[in-house]
Each structure stands twice: as C-alpha cells, then as structure tokens.
Design a protein around this motif. Structure first.
Motif, PDB file in Angstrom:
ATOM      1  N   VAL A  64      19.705  35.280  31.067  1.00  0.00           N
ATOM      2  CA  VAL A  64      19.981  34.230  32.050  1.00  0.00           C
ATOM      3  C   VAL A  64      21.131  33.350  31.563  1.00  0.00           C
ATOM      4  O   VAL A  64      22.034  32.973  32.343  1.00  0.00           O
ATOM      5  CB  VAL A  64      18.715  33.388  32.314  1.00  0.00           C
ATOM      6  CG1 VAL A  64      19.026  32.188  33.191  1.00  0.00           C
ATOM      7  CG2 VAL A  64      17.649  34.255  32.978  1.00  0.00           C
ATOM      8  N   GLY A  65      21.141  33.085  30.260  1.00  0.00           N
ATOM      9  CA  GLY A  65      22.236  32.283  29.698  1.00  0.00           C
ATOM     10  C   GLY A  65      23.577  32.968  29.890  1.00  0.00           C
ATOM     11  O   GLY A  65      24.569  32.335  30.285  1.00  0.00           O
ATOM     12  N   ALA A  66      23.603  34.302  29.644  1.00  0.00           N
ATOM     13  CA  ALA A  66      24.861  35.041  29.788  1.00  0.00           C
ATOM     14  C   ALA A  66      25.337  35.033  31.242  1.00  0.00           C
ATOM     15  O   ALA A  66      26.533  34.903  31.515  1.00  0.00           O
ATOM     16  CB  ALA A  66      24.679  36.488  29.310  1.00  0.00           C
ATOM     17  N   ILE A  67      24.369  35.130  32.170  1.00  0.00           N
ATOM     18  CA  ILE A  67      24.742  35.083  33.589  1.00  0.00           C
ATOM     19  C   ILE A  67      25.336  33.714  33.929  1.00  0.00           C
ATOM     20  O   ILE A  67      26.340  33.604  34.634  1.00  0.00           O
ATOM     21  CB  ILE A  67      23.513  35.382  34.481  1.00  0.00           C
ATOM     22  CG1 ILE A  67      23.122  36.858  34.327  1.00  0.00           C
ATOM     23  CG2 ILE A  67      23.799  35.056  35.939  1.00  0.00           C
ATOM     24  CD1 ILE A  67      21.870  37.252  35.072  1.00  0.00           C
ATOM     25  N   ALA A  68      24.699  32.658  33.357  1.00  0.00           N
ATOM     26  CA  ALA A  68      25.208  31.312  33.610  1.00  0.00           C
ATOM     27  C   ALA A  68      26.634  31.166  33.072  1.00  0.00           C
ATOM     28  O   ALA A  68      27.501  30.589  33.737  1.00  0.00           O
ATOM     29  CB  ALA A  68      24.287  30.273  32.966  1.00  0.00           C
TER      30      ALA A  68
ATOM     31  N   HIS B  40      31.799  46.231  42.776  1.00  0.00           N
ATOM     32  CA  HIS B  40      31.545  46.979  41.536  1.00  0.00           C
ATOM     33  C   HIS B  40      31.031  46.078  40.409  1.00  0.00           C
ATOM     34  O   HIS B  40      30.586  46.564  39.387  1.00  0.00           O
ATOM     35  CB  HIS B  40      32.681  47.921  41.145  1.00  0.00           C
ATOM     36  CG  HIS B  40      33.977  47.296  40.727  1.00  0.00           C
ATOM     37  ND1 HIS B  40      34.068  46.314  39.787  1.00  0.00           N
ATOM     38  CD2 HIS B  40      35.246  47.565  41.119  1.00  0.00           C
ATOM     39  CE1 HIS B  40      35.337  46.001  39.624  1.00  0.00           C
ATOM     40  NE2 HIS B  40      36.079  46.722  40.417  1.00  0.00           N
ATOM     41  N   GLY B  41      31.042  44.765  40.644  1.00  0.00           N
ATOM     42  CA  GLY B  41      30.413  43.850  39.693  1.00  0.00           C
ATOM     43  C   GLY B  41      28.905  44.058  39.605  1.00  0.00           C
ATOM     44  O   GLY B  41      28.243  43.509  38.723  1.00  0.00           O
ATOM     45  N   ILE B  42      28.352  44.873  40.517  1.00  0.00           N
ATOM     46  CA  ILE B  42      26.924  45.155  40.511  1.00  0.00           C
ATOM     47  C   ILE B  42      26.522  45.933  39.258  1.00  0.00           C
ATOM     48  O   ILE B  42      25.329  46.083  38.955  1.00  0.00           O
ATOM     49  CB  ILE B  42      26.516  45.902  41.812  1.00  0.00           C
ATOM     50  CG1 ILE B  42      25.017  45.791  42.071  1.00  0.00           C
ATOM     51  CG2 ILE B  42      26.967  47.337  41.796  1.00  0.00           C
ATOM     52  CD1 ILE B  42      24.550  44.386  42.307  1.00  0.00           C
ATOM     53  N   ILE B  43      27.510  46.344  38.468  1.00  0.00           N
ATOM     54  CA  ILE B  43      27.229  46.897  37.145  1.00  0.00           C
ATOM     55  C   ILE B  43      26.390  45.883  36.343  1.00  0.00           C
ATOM     56  O   ILE B  43      25.732  46.235  35.357  1.00  0.00           O
ATOM     57  CB  ILE B  43      28.559  47.254  36.416  1.00  0.00           C
ATOM     58  CG1 ILE B  43      28.324  47.930  35.058  1.00  0.00           C
ATOM     59  CG2 ILE B  43      29.430  46.044  36.202  1.00  0.00           C
ATOM     60  CD1 ILE B  43      27.673  49.261  35.129  1.00  0.00           C
ATOM     61  N   LEU B  44      26.371  44.639  36.815  1.00  0.00           N
ATOM     62  CA  LEU B  44      25.506  43.612  36.218  1.00  0.00           C
ATOM     63  C   LEU B  44      24.064  44.103  36.123  1.00  0.00           C
ATOM     64  O   LEU B  44      23.377  43.846  35.124  1.00  0.00           O
ATOM     65  CB  LEU B  44      25.570  42.328  37.059  1.00  0.00           C
ATOM     66  CG  LEU B  44      24.645  41.187  36.660  1.00  0.00           C
ATOM     67  CD1 LEU B  44      24.903  40.742  35.223  1.00  0.00           C
ATOM     68  CD2 LEU B  44      24.794  40.001  37.599  1.00  0.00           C
ATOM     69  N   VAL B  45      23.597  44.812  37.156  1.00  0.00           N
ATOM     70  CA  VAL B  45      22.228  45.337  37.131  1.00  0.00           C
ATOM     71  C   VAL B  45      22.038  46.237  35.901  1.00  0.00           C
ATOM     72  O   VAL B  45      21.046  46.109  35.170  1.00  0.00           O
ATOM     73  CB  VAL B  45      21.930  46.122  38.438  1.00  0.00           C
ATOM     74  CG1 VAL B  45      20.666  46.956  38.298  1.00  0.00           C
ATOM     75  CG2 VAL B  45      21.804  45.165  39.599  1.00  0.00           C
ATOM     76  N   GLY B  46      23.015  47.117  35.664  1.00  0.00           N
ATOM     77  CA  GLY B  46      22.939  47.988  34.495  1.00  0.00           C
ATOM     78  C   GLY B  46      22.984  47.191  33.197  1.00  0.00           C
ATOM     79  O   GLY B  46      22.226  47.465  32.256  1.00  0.00           O
ATOM     80  N   ALA B  70      30.258  41.341  33.626  1.00  0.00           N
ATOM     81  CA  ALA B  70      29.838  41.810  34.947  1.00  0.00           C
ATOM     82  C   ALA B  70      29.586  40.633  35.882  1.00  0.00           C
ATOM     83  O   ALA B  70      29.949  40.677  37.062  1.00  0.00           O
ATOM     84  CB  ALA B  70      28.588  42.679  34.821  1.00  0.00           C
ATOM     85  N   THR B  71      28.970  39.549  35.360  1.00  0.00           N
ATOM     86  CA  THR B  71      28.720  38.385  36.215  1.00  0.00           C
ATOM     87  C   THR B  71      30.031  37.776  36.682  1.00  0.00           C
ATOM     88  O   THR B  71      30.176  37.401  37.854  1.00  0.00           O
ATOM     89  CB  THR B  71      27.911  37.311  35.460  1.00  0.00           C
ATOM     90  OG1 THR B  71      26.797  37.926  34.843  1.00  0.00           O
ATOM     91  CG2 THR B  71      27.440  36.227  36.397  1.00  0.00           C
ATOM     92  N   ALA B  72      30.998  37.684  35.764  1.00  0.00           N
ATOM     93  CA  ALA B  72      32.303  37.125  36.138  1.00  0.00           C
ATOM     94  C   ALA B  72      32.897  37.949  37.273  1.00  0.00           C
ATOM     95  O   ALA B  72      33.395  37.411  38.270  1.00  0.00           O
ATOM     96  CB  ALA B  72      33.239  37.117  34.934  1.00  0.00           C
ATOM     97  N   ASN B  73      32.831  39.268  37.147  1.00  0.00           N
ATOM     98  CA  ASN B  73      33.330  40.185  38.158  1.00  0.00           C
ATOM     99  C   ASN B  73      32.632  39.961  39.509  1.00  0.00           C
ATOM    100  O   ASN B  73      33.268  39.761  40.542  1.00  0.00           O
ATOM    101  CB  ASN B  73      33.111  41.612  37.647  1.00  0.00           C
ATOM    102  CG  ASN B  73      33.661  42.683  38.581  1.00  0.00           C
ATOM    103  OD1 ASN B  73      33.550  43.856  38.296  1.00  0.00           O
ATOM    104  ND2 ASN B  73      34.249  42.303  39.701  1.00  0.00           N
ATOM    105  N   LEU B  74      31.305  39.913  39.451  1.00  0.00           N
ATOM    106  CA  LEU B  74      30.495  39.827  40.673  1.00  0.00           C
ATOM    107  C   LEU B  74      30.686  38.482  41.376  1.00  0.00           C
ATOM    108  O   LEU B  74      31.065  38.412  42.545  1.00  0.00           O
ATOM    109  CB  LEU B  74      29.025  40.040  40.312  1.00  0.00           C
ATOM    110  CG  LEU B  74      28.039  40.230  41.457  1.00  0.00           C
ATOM    111  CD1 LEU B  74      28.243  41.575  42.117  1.00  0.00           C
ATOM    112  CD2 LEU B  74      26.607  40.136  40.938  1.00  0.00           C
TER     113      LEU B  74
END
Lengths: 457, 120
Positions: A64-68, B40-46, B70-74
C-alpha cells in the motif's frame, strides 16, 4: 481474511477487461471519450481491489505504501505537465510500465516450472527492458536532455547484431535451465538493445518510436499475464499491443515511410537528418500588414498548423487569430495533418487546449477537397506536409506521403522562420509559385503581428 | 487456466483490439496513446501479487519497485488522459478540475463534434 471464490475473482477480472475495451471504444467519439476513460480507470480500480481479496498476500502495508508513493509522484506530474510536453510524458509512463513488467517477470522466474512459461518470462524480460531503455532515450531526446539528431557510430549494426545474438543465447539458457543469473544478463542486454534501437532515430521520427514502444510494453504485459496465468493482464496487454501497432502503422503511412525504414534508416545512412541547402530562386515575401489584409478580406481561410507552431508555442495566438477572423464573418478551419505536432494527434490536443472549437479541427481526408473553395491557406510552421513534390516528383524522399492540398487555395501564405527545408531536407516548390506569399519570422511573433494588424483593419 | 484457453483469449483479444482501435478518429490519437498507456499500467496487479508472495527482502524490494513504477504508469496515465479529453469538451478549465459542463453549449457542440469525429 477470507479470500474471494476463484469464480468471483475471474468474473471481476472479466468485468475489468470489459471496462478497458469500453474505454478504448469511447474514443470513437470525443463526446464519449472522457466517460470512456473514467470507465477504464474504474476498471483498473476494480482489478486492483480484487487482487487484494483474491490471493493470500503478505507485506500488505509495504504494498500500500508503494502504491501511495507511485500515485503521489505520478498524479501531480500528470496534472501539471504542459500539453506540448505530452510526448515526453507518454514516453515516461510507457517506460516505467515496461520496466515494471520486466521486474515482475524476473521475480516470477523461480516459479515458472516449464519451458513454455519460461519462454513467456524471457519475452517479457527482453521486451520490457527494451521498452524501458528505449522510452528513457526517447524521453531524453524529446526533453532535449540529449541531441535530437540521430546518433550513429561506425559498427553500430554489428554491435546491435552482437547484442541480439547474445540475448538469444541468454534466452535459450533461461528457457532450458531457469537460471536467474542468465535472466539478469538478458535484462541488461534488453536495456542495451533498447538504447541502441532508439539512438539512431532522428527527432522527427521519435513519435513513431513512442507508439512502437507503447505496443512493445503492451505485449510485455500480455506475456507477463501468461506467466502469472492472469487473464486480465493478457487481455489488457493485447489491447495495448494492438493499438500501438495500428498507431505505428498509421503514423508511418502518414509520413510516407516504412517502420523498418525509420528504425533502420540511420543504419543505412539515409536518416531524416535534414539539410541546410537554400535555393536562390526569387520568392515573394511580405509584411504582417499585407498578410492581415489578405486574411481580413477573405471569405474562407484554412489554417495549416505544423510542427513549427508547436515548437514556437504559438497555438494560443493561432486560436486568437481564428477568433478575430471569425468575428469578421470569415469561415476559418484548421487543417490537421496526421503527423502535425510531436506525436499522433498532438496538434488536435494543442489546439483544443487553446479553446479552438472541436468542429473547426478537420482531418486531412475531410478538408482536402475544400482547399479549392478557400481564399487563403495560411501555413504556419509546416513544410513537408504541404509539399506537392510528394505527389509529383517520384524521386523525392517524401514521394507517396499524403499531403494537405494547400496549392488548390487561391492564395497561400507561409509563415516561416527561414527558407530552410523541412525535415525531409527537400525544397518546396510551392513557395516559388505566384499565388504564394511568405512572411518570415518566429511563428508566434508573426502570428501576433498578423493578429494585431487584423484587429486594426 | 490451461494454455489453450489463454491462447484462445489472447487471439480473440488481438481481434477485439484491432477492431476497437481502428475506429478511433485520428483527432483523438494522442489521448488514445496515453489511454492505452494507462491500461498497460494494470501490470500493477502482477506486481502486487509478486510483492505479496515475496519472502526474501531483496525480492520484496524489487517487487515494491515494480509496484511503484506500475502505479505511476496506471494513475498518471488515466489522470493525464482525462485532462486532455476534458479539453476536447471545449471548456476553458485547464487543470483537470471537474467543473460542471456548460449546459448552454454542450448539446450543439456534442452533435457537431460527433460528425467531425466519426468521419474516417
């Protein structure tokens, strides 16, 4: 925590995939495009929430931190970036996506227990790494952190060949033995190949490379979906691969060049380096006041904006000029060549930002038959895309490229910085025709002067 | 899921992709590219799956890097696409703030725009 039933998970992923398809479908029409994009974002949200409830995950606070962190960095950049910098941003986001796919594949390698899975790992690693490094170089070129000219050195084809050969060797070793060390070697070779692929590409061709790398990242994501057995990644990656492929081909066709010609042209020594040859034939140059008279007493004006307008950041002034002319009862349209700007469709975004009404932005196929009804075609910072040589001289490097038929207009006005030819490095005979007037200077300065003179009429 | 099912889905997705994307007006090619980019940022799921199953600190570190990228991309991709498409609605807002659409001109604009956008 109880996990979702696998069937429910699969259905949620299916829903997310459908949302992605709807997002792309929404782009059929500007009316539905924004809603489509929001549907796509919702699909992504559904997928990300689903993953937390469908697999047993450790390290959740870290994740979650990395996503933030990722959102915290990207969202402000995406909100603040200038529209002229859109190609760089797309290259940047594309690169990080490719990088993420390569890292995921690398970490999944120990769990890939048959040759087919390892083949998918190898593909993701290589293509993701090429996309990451290629996008980084593209970004540097567009941001002018490095030269925008093609970078070539003797023996480049041999080096590229050696890198690819070594990559094939490392790939075979990974597929057969699952060696992590060879996978790391492959990753490095992929990065090197990405750099070597984009270095020889000239500034004007960089947009095509962006869409090609976009397709690459899509394919890498699709392959990583095969590695993880995740249908959503497969579908989403494939969609992106398809869109990138179509855009790349459309762009190349609009420039009258082949994709291989762009990528490997510099290897053969016929890149779009441009030329500085200047002819000494007479041209009719004129003042801003004369141009204003020409425009102000016309009934129909078609403005042809090109790369030069984007570079000079003159799109707002061009939009103001159109408004001033419309206030005088003149019909004004913008004729947009598919390669105007710095990426496909870029000029439309720049003009939309300058509040040019959408219905004034005409695609090439739509406007070409209308030039013959126009009193004045005002060409701002464009050259090759209006060069009749593309139709008439079979030996010309741009022969076959579709052009805007400005020569059909009663009067043609070029706003140009100098007599220097365009990227293709060839002269434009249209500039020496009797119906043509030239106004020299920076596109934005010239437009500002013409605008002032029109208002004073 | 077995290999053949995945292959079937991949092949069908190729056709859906070509079908849907080839209908996009060239006017919207830049938003298309950045929208596809976001997808293609959905690679976040992976990346999340890999990070969640990491036991070794190094593996976790690399996986978290993938999550950040991936989050930055998405997120970045969808935000910037929204900003661009908002401008195509003809409003003056430049910073992507969701202001209410101008009701007086929206309907006429929309019909005219559809005419322009679908002609390719």
């Amino acid at each position: 925590m109880t996990l979702l039933d696998p069937t429910v998970t699969a259905l949620l992923y299916l829903a997310a995939a459908v949302f992605f398809i709807l997002a792309l479908k929404g782009l059929n029409s500007p009316r539905t495009a924004r809603r489509g994009n929001l549907i796509g974002a919702f699909g992504a949200l559904v997928a990300v929430v689903t993953v937390f409830f469908s697999v047993r995950l450790d390290n959740i606070p870290w994740i979650v931190g990395a996503i933030a962190v990722g959102s915290g960095v990207a969202a402000p950049v995406a909100r603040r970036v200038k529209m002229t910098q859109m190609p760089q941003l797309v290259a940047l986001f594309n690169g990080v996506g490719g990088g993420a796919a390569a890292l995921v594949a690398l970490l999944e390698l120990p769990h890939a227990d048959d040759g087919w899975l390892r083949l998918a790992v190898v593909f993701t690693l290589l293509v993701g790494a090429v996309s990451f490094a290629g996008s980084a170089i593209t970004f540097a070129k567009l941001q002018e952190l490095m030269t925008t000219r093609p970078v070539v050195f003797p023996g480049l084809p041999a080096v590229m060949g050696a890198v690819l050969l070594a990559a094939v060797g490392a790939a075979v070793a990974v597929i057969l033995g699952g060696s992590l060390a060879f996978a790391l070697v492959l990753l490095l070779l992929g990065l090197l190949a990405g750099v070597l692929l984009v270095l020889p590409v000239g500034g004007a061709d960089v947009p095509i490379v962006i869409s090609l790398l976009n397709a690459f990242t899509g394919l890498a994501v699709a392959a990583s979906g095969l590695v993880l057995g995740n249908v959503l990644l497969v579908v989403a990656g494939t969609l992106v691969g398809a869109s990138g492929t179509i855009l790349t081909r459309a762009m190349a066709a609009a420039m009258g060049r082949s994709v291989t010609g762009i990528l490997f042209g510099a290897f053969k020594g016929n890149s779009t380096a441009g030329s500085t040859a200047v002819s000494d034939r007479p041209v009719r140059s004129s003042s801003a006041e004369d141009v204003a008279v020409l425009l102000g007493y016309a009934q129909r004006v078609i403005i042809v904006p090109g790369y030069g307008l984007a570079v000079a950041q003159g799109q707002h002034t061009a939009a103001e000029l159109a408004q001033a002319l419309e206030a005088r009862g003149i019909r004004v349209d913008f004729a947009i060549h598919p390669v105007a700007g710095r990426m496909p469709g870029h000029m439309n975004v720049l003009l939309a930002e300058a509040n040019v009404p959408y219905e004034s932005l005409k695609e090439m196929g739509e406007i070409n038959s209308e030039f013959r009804t126009a009193d004045v075609a005002l060409v701002v910072g464009a050259n090759d895309v209006v060069n009749p040589a593309a139709k008439t001289s079979a030996g010309s490097p741009i022969y076959g490229m579709p052009i805007l038929e400005v020569a059909d207009a009663r009067q043609v006005v070029f706003l140009k910085r100098s007599m220097r030819p365009g990227f293709a490095g060839i002269e434009n005979d249209l500039m020496y025709e009797p119906q043509t007037t030239l106004l020299f200077g920076d596109a934005k300065d010239s437009l500002t002067k013409v605008l002032g003179a029109v208002k004073a009429l | 899921m077995d290999g053949i099912s995945l292959l079937t889905i991949t092949v069908l997705a190729v056709f859906v992709g070509f079908e849907v994307v080839s209908k996009v007006s060239s006017t919207l090619h830049t938003p298309l590219m950045s929208g596809a980019n976001a997808i293609h940022g959905i690679i976040l799921v992976g990346a999340i799956i890999v990070a969640g199953q990491a036991t070794h600190p190094w593996v976790l570190a690399v996986a978290l890097l993938a999550v950040v990228l991936a989050t930055a991309n998405l997120v970045g991709g969808f935000v910037v696409t929204d900003r661009m498409l908002e401008m195509f609605r003809g409003r003056t807002g430049k910073e992507g703030k969701p202001a209410p659409p101008g009701q007086d001109r929206a309907p006429t604009d929309a019909s005219a725009r559809e005419g322009g956008g679908s002609s390719r």
